[in-house]
Design a protein around this motif. Sequence first.
Motif, PDB file in Angstrom:
ATOM      1  N   ILE A  75       0.776  -1.265   0.013  1.00  0.00           N
ATOM      2  CA  ILE A  75      -0.096  -0.020   0.064  1.00  0.00           C
ATOM      3  C   ILE A  75       0.831   1.077   0.016  1.00  0.00           C
ATOM      4  O   ILE A  75       1.706   1.274   0.670  1.00  0.00           O
ATOM      5  CB  ILE A  75      -0.928  -0.083   1.339  1.00  0.00           C
ATOM      6  N   LYS A  76       0.468   2.053  -0.933  1.00  0.00           N
ATOM      7  CA  LYS A  76       1.249   3.509  -1.046  1.00  0.00           C
ATOM      8  C   LYS A  76       0.542   4.628  -0.133  1.00  0.00           C
ATOM      9  O   LYS A  76      -0.725   4.648  -0.416  1.00  0.00           O
ATOM     10  CB  LYS A  76       1.467   3.935  -2.430  1.00  0.00           C
ATOM     11  N   PRO A  85      -7.064   3.576   6.918  1.00  0.00           N
ATOM     12  CA  PRO A  85      -8.762   3.639   7.020  1.00  0.00           C
ATOM     13  C   PRO A  85      -9.004   2.006   7.080  1.00  0.00           C
ATOM     14  O   PRO A  85      -8.351   1.022   6.556  1.00  0.00           O
ATOM     15  CB  PRO A  85      -9.012   4.154   5.752  1.00  0.00           C
ATOM     16  N   THR A  86     -10.141   1.829   8.008  1.00  0.00           N
ATOM     17  CA  THR A  86     -10.478   0.430   8.205  1.00  0.00           C
ATOM     18  C   THR A  86     -12.189   0.142   7.923  1.00  0.00           C
ATOM     19  O   THR A  86     -12.731   1.143   7.691  1.00  0.00           O
ATOM     20  CB  THR A  86     -10.298  -0.170   9.484  1.00  0.00           C
ATOM     21  N   SER A  88     -15.657  -2.063   8.696  1.00  0.00           N
ATOM     22  CA  SER A  88     -16.299  -2.176  10.227  1.00  0.00           C
ATOM     23  C   SER A  88     -15.910  -3.057  10.966  1.00  0.00           C
ATOM     24  O   SER A  88     -15.930  -3.109  12.035  1.00  0.00           O
ATOM     25  CB  SER A  88     -18.027  -1.998  10.015  1.00  0.00           C
ATOM     26  N   ASP A  89     -15.249  -4.207  10.186  1.00  0.00           N
ATOM     27  CA  ASP A  89     -14.704  -5.216  10.865  1.00  0.00           C
ATOM     28  C   ASP A  89     -13.402  -5.008  11.471  1.00  0.00           C
ATOM     29  O   ASP A  89     -12.632  -6.260  12.049  1.00  0.00           O
ATOM     30  CB  ASP A  89     -14.809  -6.593   9.990  1.00  0.00           C
ATOM     31  N   GLY A  90     -12.579  -3.985  11.101  1.00  0.00           N
ATOM     32  CA  GLY A  90     -11.490  -3.696  11.374  1.00  0.00           C
ATOM     33  C   GLY A  90     -10.272  -3.860  10.456  1.00  0.00           C
ATOM     34  O   GLY A  90      -8.975  -3.670  10.414  1.00  0.00           O
ATOM     35  N   SER A  91     -10.896  -4.530   9.321  1.00  0.00           N
ATOM     36  CA  SER A  91      -9.692  -5.007   8.430  1.00  0.00           C
ATOM     37  C   SER A  91      -9.640  -3.591   7.517  1.00  0.00           C
ATOM     38  O   SER A  91     -10.047  -2.524   7.548  1.00  0.00           O
ATOM     39  CB  SER A  91     -10.130  -5.933   7.171  1.00  0.00           C
ATOM     40  N   TYR A  92      -8.365  -3.644   6.750  1.00  0.00           N
ATOM     41  CA  TYR A  92      -8.046  -2.358   5.935  1.00  0.00           C
ATOM     42  C   TYR A  92      -8.969  -2.202   4.643  1.00  0.00           C
ATOM     43  O   TYR A  92      -9.437  -3.141   4.080  1.00  0.00           O
ATOM     44  CB  TYR A  92      -6.547  -2.477   5.306  1.00  0.00           C
ATOM     45  N   GLU A  93      -9.427  -1.022   4.647  1.00  0.00           N
ATOM     46  CA  GLU A  93     -10.254  -0.307   3.607  1.00  0.00           C
ATOM     47  C   GLU A  93      -9.404  -0.302   2.346  1.00  0.00           C
ATOM     48  O   GLU A  93      -8.749   0.802   2.159  1.00  0.00           O
ATOM     49  CB  GLU A  93     -11.154   0.833   4.162  1.00  0.00           C
ATOM     50  N   PRO A  97      -9.368   6.501   1.939  1.00  0.00           N
ATOM     51  CA  PRO A  97      -8.500   7.661   2.101  1.00  0.00           C
ATOM     52  C   PRO A  97      -7.402   7.792   2.497  1.00  0.00           C
ATOM     53  O   PRO A  97      -6.771   7.097   3.499  1.00  0.00           O
ATOM     54  CB  PRO A  97      -9.813   8.666   2.981  1.00  0.00           C
ATOM     55  N   GLY A  98      -6.416   8.572   1.519  1.00  0.00           N
ATOM     56  CA  GLY A  98      -5.091   8.463   1.873  1.00  0.00           C
ATOM     57  C   GLY A  98      -4.144   7.380   1.572  1.00  0.00           C
ATOM     58  O   GLY A  98      -3.142   7.210   1.850  1.00  0.00           O
ATOM     59  N   THR A  99      -4.765   6.308   0.859  1.00  0.00           N
ATOM     60  CA  THR A  99      -3.976   4.916   0.574  1.00  0.00           C
ATOM     61  C   THR A  99      -4.382   4.582  -0.880  1.00  0.00           C
ATOM     62  O   THR A  99      -5.470   5.051  -1.404  1.00  0.00           O
ATOM     63  CB  THR A  99      -4.538   3.804   1.560  1.00  0.00           C
TER      64      THR A  99
END
Length: 152
Positions: A75-76, A85-86, A88-93, A97-99
């Motif tokens: 991920i850059k 940013p994640t 609702s389950d806490g995994s990376y979205e 935003p910003g990634t």
Amino acid sequence: MKRAVTTILAYQMVACGVLATTFSCNPCGTMGAGTTVNVTEKEFTVTPDVVTAAAGCVTFHVSNTGNDTHEFLVIKTDLAEDALPTESDGSYEENGPGTELLDEISEIAPGASADLTLNLAAGKYVLICNMVDLDEAEVHYQLGMHAAFTVQ
Ligand SMILES: [Cu+2]
């Protein structure tokens, strides 16, 4: 005209990622071997043997030494490794935003290894596993499977 150039670049990036696990990455292959970064994944860490690399072709050789299946995402982002940013389950979205999710190895079985070659520009990156194990209620990113990586 500008649009056409962008499309070609996007195609090359996709082709590079898709083929990387079985063939040499074509745009990178013509530019030389580049840098190899050995990455170890297990429960619940992502550990590259170096944390910086020169801009250009970088091959991540990812070994799963754990007992669970893991993933490997590049991920850059300028965000901190534990502040992506994640969902609702806490995994990376993905591409939140910003990634920018550049590419990934979707599954690496316990004891297996896989390669991902990318042509990386100078900047800050985060390497993560984004596996969510619903049976065991384990979100690997939240459990610590992330590492910062810098290309210079
Ligand atoms: Cu994992």
